[in-house]
Design an enzyme around this catalytic site. Structure first.
Site, mmCIF file in Angstrom:
data_model
loop_
_atom_site.group_PDB
_atom_site.id
_atom_site.type_symbol
_atom_site.label_atom_id
_atom_site.label_comp_id
_atom_site.label_asym_id
_atom_site.label_seq_id
_atom_site.Cartn_x
_atom_site.Cartn_y
_atom_site.Cartn_z
ATOM 1 N N LYS A 162 0.848 -1.176 0.000
ATOM 2 C CA LYS A 162 0.000 0.000 0.000
ATOM 3 C C LYS A 162 0.884 1.226 0.000
ATOM 4 O O LYS A 162 2.003 1.120 0.517
ATOM 5 C CB LYS A 162 -0.964 0.045 1.178
ATOM 6 C CG LYS A 162 -0.512 -0.485 2.523
ATOM 7 C CD LYS A 162 0.556 0.159 3.348
ATOM 8 C CE LYS A 162 0.666 1.635 3.426
ATOM 9 N NZ LYS A 162 1.935 2.073 4.068
ATOM 10 N N TYR A 165 -2.912 4.902 6.609
ATOM 11 C CA TYR A 165 -3.354 4.090 7.757
ATOM 12 C C TYR A 165 -4.565 4.727 8.430
ATOM 13 O O TYR A 165 -5.455 4.038 8.927
ATOM 14 C CB TYR A 165 -2.239 3.948 8.787
ATOM 15 C CG TYR A 165 -1.060 3.133 8.341
ATOM 16 C CD1 TYR A 165 -1.204 1.805 7.962
ATOM 17 C CD2 TYR A 165 0.219 3.687 8.316
ATOM 18 C CE1 TYR A 165 -0.108 1.055 7.556
ATOM 19 C CE2 TYR A 165 1.319 2.943 7.925
ATOM 20 C CZ TYR A 165 1.153 1.631 7.539
ATOM 21 O OH TYR A 165 2.233 0.894 7.143
#
Lengths: 362, 362, 362, 362
Positions: free
Chosen positions: D126, D214
């Site tokens: 990611k 996040y």
């Protein structure tokens, strides 16, 4: 024969070293009249005034004669009871030096002006008043009367917050990058103490004015800077028709150093009172930061978290003693009217930013 | 038009709900005379008496006239000063109901007896006295005078310790297996407050009598049982010739249920005040357990640790209010002389066990 | 144009700095055979062997052929399965350098001797064996075979315990006065893993040998001293007839410096694994101290508590790597047989002290 | 005679209950090829792959032949080394099922497409890619190849974050009002691992894409909702000319329920990884929330704070096992390409909101 020579009977040792000096004799302490006898005045201020060393409870002012009498008797000032109608007679009460205004925000200005007119010094709850114009009028009234005006920012006298300021200033976490400050509580319309807070005409604003102000003030005293710009977003609403203030708001403040404060306040969440300072070298957290009695202070750098414990801190007594000393010494208190004005100016800007969706310069 | 009808001006609401009721009017509070004006009396008891709701500082007794006068003035009782020589005149002081004996342990008996002789109730510091015989004499004196005798076990009035007792009794950690309780501090012979503690003739015992007693008392109130046997071991000594008491001691107590207390106290270590209760289903920790102002209470079961926070606990005020209510209601206080005697009997047994190296039955 | 010249495609950077170097190639790692495939061997040792850099799982030995095969296949050593009857064939298995004895305590000696006879090095679980005589025989067997013998004291390789040792040695809490160490867990006779622990002939001792040994060993490595005297007291018993070992015991150890260890272990309480070091200047706490995966380390001095966090500590891998390096380098491991013997000698003295009620010199 | 019948010698007990089942035999585990051997690949992924039960390291791909060889040897796959030029040969390597792309963000698309073209499944780090267009192309490539595409959102497999989700869903803190999520770290241009992150062409974005993601992802999985609008503010900049990405950004996300996420990320502050969920009845804090190895989870309601401890959580192994099971079972993984696309769409909106100073609808 033990080398310590001590008599085997009661003797008279010198005064021991004490963490705090003895209080002033009661008759020498600065007398404080409480205007408004709500939950905060009776639950926190009156009991903690007993712990002040330079101030004492001298009189009470209330529109409820029975309550006023009961409180006055409980604290030994039965002969110093005033109603809102007879308040001006307090001018003749020489035991009263300071009037502490504990009424809804919209009434701070009126009662500050009446107290100054009665020749007393004034301690006013925060927020200072609903508008900048109110604040400026209050400051002018104090200057005209040549009396002291202080805003009751208890957190600035709290040993934990003071220690946090010292640590930040000493570089414990490097340069401040962000202050993240969130305050929440449930506004309970069934509780007397919360009903006026639901009305913009009495409260000036909603959660922002009531508890968000701790984040505004905290970001200012922790950075030691004044914000230059704010953005803001309105949070969820409960839809309760009684509530004419904003219930939740998020806002951001830009400081000259480049530091930012990222804040929120809400009337729709469980109690939350956190102020976090993130620096280039570490982080410092007060959580809760602004509770009446419980504070936790931790500093994290690298793999180590330090927890600081300060025994028996009393922010209420420290605040009241500052007012007393300012009066006695004829000087401005540490949190004067100008300090309250700065915050109200920011609060107005935050509401404007939230309403317009645009950044507002300060 | 907001649905909450509130006036736009100051009004008079009913008395709000308060966490604690209003205090009794000062003149109705039970008057307490402090005998001995050392660091504890002036640093903790006098300031916290201001927070009591049923008791108030009424007089001071000291061998140091200047100190006594300064303290009395600071607390507004300038006309109620007694020396150790003129103490008996306190019998005529109607503002004094209770004499609080804050002198070295060996003097508790003498001053308790003198206070009863003067017609006053007595609150005595712990340990009650150096010997079981002293304790029995004190109890007898109170009975003869038909006055109340209370031992100042502040921890038994501390909201954190009370909560711990409640949790244990409610089965939060199952059946108690062990109580591990350790108390330590550095005995500083250069400090006035510690010098008499170094002498067995004045203190009765050393760290055991001074701080180990918290472990003895704590194990008793947490288990709710009386120990039947003790073993003990003397710990390291500093070799300081001035010190005629034991400086450190470890001991074990057997309870009827099978629970054991594993305890230590020391005058040679940094401050430590921990009481831990280990059960069949979990563990409960007070650490510090017996500090004046800081207590932490955690309960661990399985993977979860719960931390309990009690805002603004004041064990001093709660203890003084219990004495005041016992006096007012003509009943035995919660920690009467018999409670103090039980601990002193155990302390004597512990010293005997340490000296003989054998278990001592109680 | 950014000053950092980087290609816009995947390139080949040098090997980055890593917290731990790359592991040795599998074929170069020291091969470990697990003898005994119980809950600890399969739940902790086998999975963590995969994290070792110098050791690898090479073979399994079990009396249950199906289980042995399943485990061997899961870890890729299907051709290296031995039964307790065919164990001696392991002598010819060149992939096996070390035999790790994970059987009940009473079997450590027999299997250590058989492993040495097969020409392998030995890692044995703690306690080393039920008796001093057993330990001495194991050491002699290793010397005769000129092979390494290590006792699996994982806590001595745990980064948290190592940090604690470093802090104490560096004077972070001054001179050690006491080590308070308590270990407890519920012995569950319905669980296979606990049944042999209930029998003295298989376990050597009870909670003392199983978990109390962590307190003995911990007090030794934290003080860096050997105890000279012990006292002990038996704690409560459950009355279960199946249990022929002591279920709970408290003991005290005297060290040459004057430091004392105050310890307990129990099979009748919820899990507890705490080691606390009290010094003249502060205190250090490992709680839990000896858990497989969770450790907390705090150091308190004055008003400040520091919490130390060590990311990703793996005491199992570190212990296995020490055995591997000792084998590879032909040197004694950090926790040799002599270390295990020292503890067993102390365990025997503690049981004797508890039985006789007298101090036992070491 | 003890009632538990146990032999006095080693026997063969059944397989004990284990917290986790035995791993699959190595040859049955899904083979993973690491593309890119940087600090994360070698410091976290490779070592933790050894703890997976269904996956194993099968091959390495790097432009640095020496490094690739060393790594491959260390992990026992010396015959499975590919360069960026010879990558396509991996199509013939039957030991490789999955290609894990660990290259700078801008290269995720190219290597995902190359891996699909080679007939492999893909796990991509990611953020999925710099742009929505890239993400859509990656998803299309996977569908065309009929292979699995997973984005490596390790936090979604972390036992602590999963427990937090469970607690929130179970109503432990009432209705979510805010998610406050802050991530920070110092971008160090002298470190190889950080240099590409300073360039927008390689990283796609700055701290937002690297660590702010996040907070975006966390707010989504904790609320279980998709945001409908974002506002954002750029934070301070360092002025380093090498840095062509935003270094710090604050943003706010509106969710359909009325919940808001108040987030920030920064490359100019000490490490910070906190996600806090404030509800109507309490609060839940993960701090750190997204660390590799350390997580703390606390839940506060009223006066009680509960701390949850989960022993030995391994989010890396859990994530890799999910990919392996998805491959084996021919099903979509829990965090497919569509999940990565959702976040990148939000990241683009946040950057647009920051640049324009206006709210951006999603």
């Amino acid at each position: 024969m033990p080398p310590i020579a001590l008599p085997g009977h009661a003797t008279g040792r010198p005064l021991p070293d004490l963490d705090a000096p003895l209080p002033d004799p009661p008759e020498r302490r600065v007398g404080v009249a409480l205007v408004g006898l709500g939950a905060y005045a009776l639950g926190q201020i009156a009991p903690n005034l007993s712990q002040a060393r330079h101030a004492r409870l001298a009189a009470v002012v209330s529109g409820n004669a029975g309550k006023a009498r009961a409180v006055a008797e409980a604290y030994g000032v039965a002969d110093h009871v005033y109603s809102y109608d007879t308040f001006e007679r307090i001018a003749d009460d020489e035991t009263v030096d300071v009037v502490y205004v504990l009424l809804p925000n919209a009434l701070h200005r009126e009662w500050t002006e009446r107290a100054f007119a009665a020749g007393k010094h004034v301690l006013s709850e925060k927020p200072m008043a609903p508008t900048v114009a109110d604040c400026e009028a209050m400051i002018a009234a104090g200057e005209a009367a040549d009396k002291r005006l202080m805003i009751a920012y208890r957190a600035q006298f709290d040993p934990y917050n003071c220690r946090a300021i010292d640590l930040v200033r000493a570089g414990a976490i490097g340069e401040i990058q962000t202050v993240v400050a969130d305050h929440g509580r449930i506004l309970d319309l069934s509780a007397t103490r919360d009903q006026w807070r639901a009305r913009r005409d009495l409260a000036g604003g909603g959660s922002l004015y009531d508890i968000g102000i701790y984040s505004v003030n905290g970001a200012r005293y922790l950075t030691g800077e004044e914000p230059t710009e704010v953005t803001a977003q309105v949070l969820a609403r409960s839809g309760r028709p009684e509530v004419t203030v904003e219930e939740g708001i998020a806002w951001q403040m830009v400081f000259p150093s480049g530091a930012r404060a990222l804040c929120s306040s809400s009337y729709l969440m469980a109690e939350s009172k956190r102020i976090h300072v993130q620096g280039t070298d570490g982080e410092l957290t007060l959580d809760p930061a602004t509770d009446y009695y419980v504070r936790n202070l931790t500093v994290t750098t690298g793999e180590t978290t330090r927890e600081v414990t300060i025994p028996n801190p009393n922010q209420f007594a420290a605040m009241l003693d500052e007012m007393a000393l300012a009066v006695r010494e004829g000087r401005a208190p540490a949190t004067p009217g100008a300090e309250g004005l700065r915050d109200v100016r920011i609060l107005e800007a935050i509401l404007e930013a939230a309403e317009t969706g645009r950044a507002v310069a300060l």
